[in-house]
Design an enzyme around this catalytic site. Structure first.
Site, short mmCIF file in Angstrom:
data_model
loop_
_atom_site.label_atom_id
_atom_site.label_comp_id
_atom_site.label_asym_id
_atom_site.label_seq_id
_atom_site.Cartn_x
_atom_site.Cartn_y
_atom_site.Cartn_z
N GLU B 29 10.63 -5.43 4.29
CA GLU B 29 11.85 -6.04 4.81
C GLU B 29 11.51 -7.28 5.63
OE1 GLU B 29 13.07 -2.65 6.99
OE2 GLU B 29 13.40 -1.48 5.18
N LEU B 57 16.69 -3.02 2.19
CA LEU B 57 16.39 -2.18 3.36
C LEU B 57 16.37 -0.72 2.91
CD1 LEU B 57 18.04 -2.70 6.84
CD2 LEU B 57 17.08 -0.55 6.07
N GLU B 59 13.31 2.23 2.68
CA GLU B 59 11.88 2.50 2.84
C GLU B 59 11.30 3.34 1.71
OE1 GLU B 59 14.03 2.52 5.36
OE2 GLU B 59 13.24 0.92 6.62
N PHE B 82 8.82 -0.81 11.28
CA PHE B 82 8.36 -0.02 12.42
C PHE B 82 7.99 1.36 11.89
CE2 PHE B 82 10.87 -3.29 14.41
CZ PHE B 82 10.22 -3.55 15.60
N ALA B 83 6.91 1.93 12.40
CA ALA B 83 6.46 3.24 11.91
C ALA B 83 7.58 4.27 11.98
CB ALA B 83 5.25 3.70 12.71
N ASP B 84 8.45 4.13 12.97
CA ASP B 84 9.58 5.05 13.13
C ASP B 84 10.46 5.09 11.88
OD1 ASP B 84 9.80 4.90 16.57
OD2 ASP B 84 8.81 3.29 15.46
N PRO B 88 12.11 7.91 6.23
CA PRO B 88 12.79 7.96 4.93
C PRO B 88 11.82 7.86 3.74
CG PRO B 88 13.93 6.44 6.39
CD PRO B 88 12.64 6.83 7.07
N HIS B 128 11.55 2.66 18.13
CA HIS B 128 10.59 1.57 17.87
C HIS B 128 9.32 1.83 18.66
CE1 HIS B 128 14.58 -0.24 17.14
NE2 HIS B 128 13.98 -1.04 16.27
#
Lengths: 332, 327
Positions: B29, B57, B59, B82-84, B88, B128
């Protein structure tokens, strides 16, 4: 005598090709029946097959160039595997989880087809995770300037997971050369289509991704082939994906662990039995004088010999060495 | 030699790999515009939109499409912003990328790199800031590295791109612009699975990684100056595979082990390190194998006071060292 090409609905196929289609459908059925039988005999702990869906599987795959184009089948697709070149022996070695099983060496469940040489991509059990892979394969072909296409199948239940939406959306944006085939047999195990989607034909969703969607009679092998041929041509010429929904029926329970009497009436199953796609195509061939009884016997005998040879070979093949369970976790 | 931040090192690693091998692409993204951290700044101009691909968008598609492309001659570097937001894509990483080689009996492999900025301390709030390494280190078939220096980021990212397996590269985002470091001009890689001795010591082995490595070095300096305690600091750098031998060798020498990690205490990767030391290093120990981590609350609350309260920092590490040293 009219030329085959003039027969309405023959989709431009020659007699030999039509007979090959029939053979692949018949052989797929034969393998599926043998798998269920071997399971009932206690020789394999699990079997999952798709009797009734052969026209969809073989018809769609027949439009590809085997070994050049890619297939990402789901667990009912014995017909896809057979059409691109897996043999009854390959499939029964997987059923009995033998060391020589080309798909997984006994690591994956049966009917999780895989073979790099044939460009069959290994699949998993979470439903529709293979759709993004197919898009990636097709996207890579685009980047590399190759005219390969990818054909990916899933069931009607497989239209619901998010991966399906994400894959189709990506494919639409990048016009990836991919053909999505939904083998809509009306049931995701026991859940009816009316509980899976609020639209009668899932092919309408293609419009939301910016590519064509068609619904075809999935028990009519030539109709499926025709739709797939058109989709392959579109993909190969750079016009992007197609969604093909093939309406069909699974004539057997979901798997060897399922009892479909809990959720389907016998009347319904019998009614669809009368629309058996293998019998239907055989009648079509007979009606157009493309086979006689002698030729049919010959084809069916060939399939019987193949499956018996495969059964004997697979039953006698060695199991994987137990300690090999620790090997091949990471590539070197 | 040029001085680079970790972010510049990440940029350069990808840029050089794409120059070296035309099969390498980046996808994710906002990467086309340079990315939210600017890691792919100028990539579209250099390599074109086909090799620096802005994705929708989504994942699961970013990872799933990367997997498919890797089977057909492409070497994708997928960026999860972001790893967060990798959750998904968890199924694609765990069920697919990790298992493809095993389940095909070694006939398919999946050479993808998945980059994820991770970690707290930047007022990123609960979405984040997460540390996700324990999720992925748990999964056979994945490799996982945690980088927090410019030198390691460049060398390990290059190794990830060249590895035939799926590699998750966790880049601690608080370290992105923390400092500059001189990097070699020539091409280099750092092997995955090899820890680095950051500071030699004789009284306590402190095993850590990520941003906690920087905090631990400060704490080690403090106790050295104020207490005369000599702490050996080991940066794991890779959590799967991880350098057990190097850790045990150090504990054998010092007799004491402190494991410091930023993730939640329970089930964080440091728990695995501590358990291994307790089981395989029992004969060496003169004190309890000790863990310092964040408490078991969602990491991290947004307000600075709340975030600072939960995260390990040099002061908390100093306290933990002193307690362990007293045994």
């Amino acid at each position: 005598m009219v030329s085959v090409k003039e027969i309405p609905g023959a989709m431009g196929l020659e007699r030999e090709q039509l007979l090959d289609l029939y053979y692949k459908m018949f052989l797929s059925r034969t393998v599926a029946q043998r798998e269920r039988m071997l399971n009932r005999l206690g020789k394999g702990p699990f079997a999952i097959t798709g009797e009734g869906q052969e026209a969809t599987q073989v018809g769609a795959t027949f439009a590809l160039r085997p070994g050049h184009d890619w297939v990402l089948p789901y667990y009912r697709d014995i017909g896809v595997a057979i059409t691109v070149g897996q043999t009854p022996r390959d499939l029964l070695l997987a059923l009995l989880s033998k060391s020589e099983d080309i798909s997984s060496g006994g690591r994956n469940m049966p009917s999780h087809f895989s073979e790099p040489k044939l460009r069959i991509v290994s699949g998993s059990a979470p439903v529709s995770t293979q759709l993004p892979h197919a898009v990636g394969v097709a996207f890579a072909a685009q980047l590399r300037g190759s005219d390969e296409v990818a054909l990916v199948t899933t069931g009607d239940g497989g239209t619901s997971p998010g991966d399906t939406h994400e894959a189709m959306n990506f494919a639409g944006i990048h016009k990836c050369p991919v053909i999505f085939v939904v083998e809509n047999n009306g049931y995701a195990i026991s859940v009816r289509w009316s509980q899976q989607a609020a639209v009668p034909d899932v092919s309408v969703r293609a419009a939301g991704y910016g590519f064509p969607g068609v619904t075809v009679d999935g028990n009519d092998v030539l109709a499926v082939y025709g739709a797939a041929k058109e989709a392959v041509e579109r993909a190969r010429s750079g016009d992007g994906p197609t969604l093909i929904e093939a309406k069909t029926y699974r004539m057997v329970p979901h798997s060897s662990d399922d009892d479909d009497r809990r959720y389907r009436t016998r009347e319904e199953v019998e009614a669809w039995g009368k629309k058996d796609p293998v019998v239907r195509f055989q009648k079509w061939l007979e009606e157009h004088d493309l086979v006689d009884r002698r030729k049919l016997d010959e084809i069916q005998q060939l399939a019987a010999e193949e499956i018996d040879e495969a059964t004997e070979y697979a039953e006698n093949a060695p199991k994987p060495a137990p300690e090999s369970a620790l090997e091949r976790v990471y590539a070197d | 030699m040029a001085e680079k931040t970790m972010l510049e090192a990440v940029h350069d690693a990808m840029f050089e790999e794409m120059k070296r091998d035309e099969r390498v692409i980046v996808m994710g993204e906002d990467v086309g515009e340079g990315g939210v951290f600017r890691a792919t700044e100028g990539f579209v101009a250099e390599f074109g939109p086909n090799r620096c691909v802005d994705t929708p968008l989504a994942e699961a598609a970013i990872v799933g499409v990367a997997i498919g492309a890797s089977l057909n001659g492409i070497l994708p570097i997928a960026e999860i912003q972001f790893a967060d937001f990798s959750h998904p894509a968890f199924d694609q990483l765990v069920s697919e990328a990790a298992r493809l080689y095993y389940r095909s009996n070694g006939t398919w492999n999946c050479p993808i790199t998945v980059r994820m900025p991770y970690g707290a301390g930047i007022h990123g709030g609960p979405y984040h800031s997460q540390s996700v390494e324990a999720f992925y280190a748990h999964v056979p078939g994945l490799k996982v590295v945690c980088v927090a220096t410019p030198h390691d980021a460049k060398g390990l990212l290059k190794s990830a791109v060249r590895d035939p397996n799926p590699v998750i590269v966790l880049e601690h985002k608080k370290a992105y612009r923390l400092y500059r470091q001189e990097l070699p001009d020539e091409d280099y890689t750092i092997p995955i699975g090899v820890a680095e001795l950051k500071r030699e010591g004789s009284d306590i082995s402190l095993i850590t990684y990520g941003m906690m490595m920087h905090h631990s070095l400060k704490a080690a300096e403090t106790v050295h100056e104020q207490d005369g305690v000599s702490v050996e600091v080991i940066d794991l750098r890779s959590v799967s595979p991880w350098d057990k031998a190097r850790v045990l060798e150090s504990v054998k020498k010092t007799g004491k082990a402190l494991v410091v990690y930023e993730d939640n205490f329970t089930g964080g990767f440091g728990a695995e390190v501590a358990a291994t030391i307790a089981q395989d290093g029992f004969d060496y120990l003169d004190g309890p194998v000790t863990r310092l981590a964040s408490p078991d609350v969602p990491i991290a609350p947004f307000a600075g006071e709340l975030e600072d309260f939960i995260l390990p920092n040099p002061e908390k590490i100093t306290t933990a060292i002193r307690k362990l040293a007293s045994y």
